[in-house]
Design an enzyme around this catalytic site. Structure first.
Site, short mmCIF file in Angstrom:
data_model
loop_
_atom_site.label_atom_id
_atom_site.label_comp_id
_atom_site.label_asym_id
_atom_site.label_seq_id
_atom_site.Cartn_x
_atom_site.Cartn_y
_atom_site.Cartn_z
N HIS A 1 0.83 -1.20 0.00
CA HIS A 1 0.00 0.00 0.00
C HIS A 1 0.87 1.26 0.00
O HIS A 1 0.74 2.13 -0.87
CB HIS A 1 -0.91 -0.02 1.24
CG HIS A 1 -1.75 1.20 1.42
ND1 HIS A 1 -3.06 1.26 1.05
CD2 HIS A 1 -1.45 2.42 1.93
CE1 HIS A 1 -3.54 2.48 1.32
NE2 HIS A 1 -2.58 3.20 1.87
N GLU A 2 1.78 1.35 0.96
CA GLU A 2 2.63 2.55 1.06
C GLU A 2 3.53 2.70 -0.16
O GLU A 2 3.91 3.82 -0.53
CB GLU A 2 3.47 2.52 2.35
CG GLU A 2 2.69 2.48 3.66
CD GLU A 2 1.74 3.67 3.86
OE1 GLU A 2 2.00 4.75 3.31
OE2 GLU A 2 0.71 3.49 4.54
#
Ligand code: ZN
Ligand code: ZN
Lengths: 495, 495
Positions: free
Chosen positions: A263-264
């Site tokens: 995600h990041e």
């Protein structure tokens, strides 16, 4: 015709960009490295810099320069840059410097204390600090409202998602509320017939770290322009030239950290791929928080839960964690698409996630508008978790309103961006599939370049060249259309 | 009588202190964390902040405030603080802001490139950057000389060791040159009859790291107000409230890293124990670089090579590295006091160390004065290493003039401080022994509190309350007297 005023504005923005670089790195360090006794001095240093940056953004000469530049002979890109400078000026000048400094100090204190209060489930300690944070956020909302003419909550939200209004959020979330509970029910019913093997712990932290690095490499992260470290609450910070991602590890499960890292990485690649020749100027910036989240969700959900993705992940997982029956491709895919109502937003699957966002939106909006107080949060939280996800959260503050860093850090009006981002992402992938009919086969074959190239040219490299609705239209061929999100969830989870 | 001007000065210094906090942390990060592609943006950000701090330190109002404060009714501490503010003002106003910014940029670039050039033995690449650094250092020396009336090199040295002049350094180093070669000869002769077992490698990095942490704990480092990390060249940075020490590890030997860590711990505790109620004001600062080095050498040499210290270190070494014959107490002590002429200054024993400093002093002084150029350094280096330590360094730039970060970082006039520090430390321990006759027995018993308490009350807590000669006199009862250093070396190595 000369561009004297415009050039002077650019020089001032570059200076602010360079100084804010130090603020970004020191903030990251505060979360990732700093020992406890360093916090007071760090908070004071960050507040001093916050005040200085605010001072530079509100210097008296700026108004005149902005007005003069508007009369200069600018090309389209320069004009878009000027538009963003004007927007930044309006935002900065709405707040008195004393409020900016008080906010920085209160948020920093609250967030730091939260790091030990959360594990201790210490709601009453937390609420003491949160009260001051909310008081200042309300004051901020009043100031912004006075300048923009927007309602107080809308004025806060406009900072993160320019142009978005709570009326529109009400419409979109109203649409979601119509079909989401039924869809969750259907998916749970369908998945109840599946057998899913849980991965057998423990998973050593060092092995998870190496796995996370490999996954970031698979997703194209440039390790010469960024790092992965650890912090209590994962985030993507730093600067475009040096992206600082963080994660956290649990020895009993590796998927939350792995998928959080992916995600990041979506956030990180957006920053790493902002146009270098624009950097330092507002036009280079990522467009909005909703767009930012659309990139992280493109990585975590559109790709990460894609039926072909388990096949790409399996060799990495086996390399670092050894093999076990749970890591068989079909089972891995079932793990990555497992839907289960739970307490924690950041661990939520993409089907129940919108429920977490609706809940926060329905609490923070009346909180900012003064209809409720911080003491009212737990009861509302408990009621809405019961209603939306059927979960009992009474007395569990750590996994309830203390689970997120946002409110303690003074971020109100931010939460809706998560679900707007999920909708943008679904719409972007629908557009990609129209342009590249064999996209899903390519993804399954590990050829992710089609996806990354599309995102780079349509989103990352565009920075703040266009306002959000125009960017979405140019990228996907139509305005924001929540039907793509519904179609995506139905195809993936009920198809 | 009011103290309006004095109070206004204090507020300005506190502001600069807070902003420089961010500069310190970002500089540490540049060495300890930053990926390669982040360097350009970081260098620009640090240069911008360097320029801003210089601008704040040279604001027009300061001169008037300093003059007005001198007329106010200040107590002794306030007057000492004002004296330090005046000193800082003189130093800052000697340099034009353009030079400050150019220096920051050139030093940062040179230092960053050095990190990859040193392992590649790339002198010609390094010298390209170094030339610009030296050019700017000469310009700096000229500016400082014009203000202070000192000779150019003395003007640079005065920044690190206020009041010290090259005539005095010539006298002290002349004294050293008289007895040091004979003493080295005698010690080598004596030690040639000893049997010393070398520790058998490898020593895993993780084990060395844990050992370093335990050693820091033994030496009283406060881990709630600091960290230990890694960098190419060990240093002690950060801020007094959050000290950032670095080290580097070699798998084939653990002693260089361990003793380097103990050295930096001396610097770190000086910073950690500066008076909290003065922090933010110049009077709180560590007195001088020579005094700073006296603290690291008190830790590394006075304590670390003390005949009783091996007994304290042995249990820690065995805990983390396992036992082996070389770790027997007598052998460990012989390892810690082993004298051997070598290439690397930071790895040198305390007997040959002054030779490394004399060599650098004899090169950097004519370099600043324009009698030699950067191209002349290798030949001079080779000749002096042969003359002072009998070593052949031809063609080996990595272990020659490229071994230190100082010159590339623009630090000229700093090297003499190392040997001044060794002399201060010997003098301080002589004073401690007069006051606490059983000091050596206490050290051997692991009771280091007598040493730490003495240093805390006489040095650390005093900050910049007194000028260096007065601080040394108050602490030890007499002015700097190099005889203590000679007596210390003779007692420890020939006793
Ligand atoms: Zn995100
Ligand atoms: Zn040192």
């Amino acid at each position: 015709m000369s561009k004297t005023a415009y050039s002077a504005l650019c020089a001032r923005h570059v200076r602010m960009y360079r100084l804010s670089h130090l603020h970004s790195i020191a903030s990251w360090d505060q979360s990732a490295n700093m020992p406890a006794k360093g916090n007071e001095a760090r908070s004071l240093a960050l507040a001093e810099m916050g005040g200085l940056l605010h001072q530079l953004a509100t210097e008296a000469e700026l108004k005149g320069l902005l007005d003069a530049a508007a009369q200069e002979d600018l090309d389209d890109v320069e004009r878009a840059n000027l538009r963003e400078m004007q927007r930044a000026w309006r935002a900065s000048n709405a707040l008195p410097q004393s409020l900016v400094e008080a906010k920085s100090l209160a948020n920093s204190r609250c967030e730091h204390a939260w790091r030990s209060q959360r594990p201790a489930n210490d709601w009453s300690g937390y609420v003491e600090n949160l009260r001051e944070v909310v008081r200042l956020a309300r004051e901020e909302a009043r100031c912004l409202s006075a300048v923009t003419g927007l309602a107080p909550y809308d004025a806060l939200m406009d900072q993160y998602e320019p142009g978005m209004r709570s009326a529109e959020v009400d419409r979109v979330f109203g649409d979601l509320r119509q079909w989401l509970p039924g869809l969750i029910r259907d998916v749970l019913e369908k998945q109840s017939r599946e057998t899913v093997l849980r991965p057998v712990p423990p998973f050593a932290q060092a092995a998870q770290k190496a796995l996370g690095h490999d996954a970031m490499q698979l997703m194209g992260f440039d390790f010469e322009a960024g790092r992965l470290d650890e912090s209590a609450h994962p985030f993507c910070g730093g600067v475009p030239e040096d992206v600082r991602m963080t994660t956290r590890y649990r020895e009993d499960d590796f998927l939350p950290s792995l998928m959080g890292t992916i995600h990041e990485t979506g956030h990180g690649r957006y920053e790493q791929n902002l146009r270098r020749d624009w950097l330092g100027l507002p036009i280079a910036n990522a467009r909005s928080m909703g767009l930012h989240e659309s990139q992280s969700l493109s990585f975590e959900m559109q790709l990460g839960s894609h039926p072909g993705f388990a096949g790409l992940l399996r060799p990495l997982v086996v390399r670092h964690l050894g093999d076990q029956p749970a890591f068989e491709v079909g089972n891995l895919n079932r793990l990555l698409t497992r839907v289960k109502p739970g307490y924690i937003r950041v661990d939520a699957d993409e089907v129940t996630y919108p429920a977490h966002v609706i809940l926060r939106y329905e609490i923070e909006r009346p909180l900012i508008e003064g209809q409720i107080e911080v003491e009212d949060i737990p009861a509302l939280w408990d009621a809405k978790m019961q209603e939306l996800l059927g979960l009992d959260t009474r007395g569990n503050f750590s996994d309830g309103p203390m689970q997120d860093v946002h409110w303690g850090a003074g971020l109100f009006g931010y939460f809706p961006c998560y679900t707007l981002g999920a909708m943008y992402a679904a719409q972007f992938f629908a557009a990609m599939r129209r342009e590249t009919p064999d996209l899903d086969a390519r993804i399954a074959a590990g050829d992710l370049a089609s996806v990354f190239d599309w995102l780079r040219s349509r989103i990352w490299n565009e920075g703040s060249r266009w306002e959000t609705p125009e960017l979405v239209r140019r990228a996907s061929g139509e305005a924001l259309n929540p039907a793509h999100f519904q179609a995506h969830l139905r195809a993936r989870y009920l198809g």
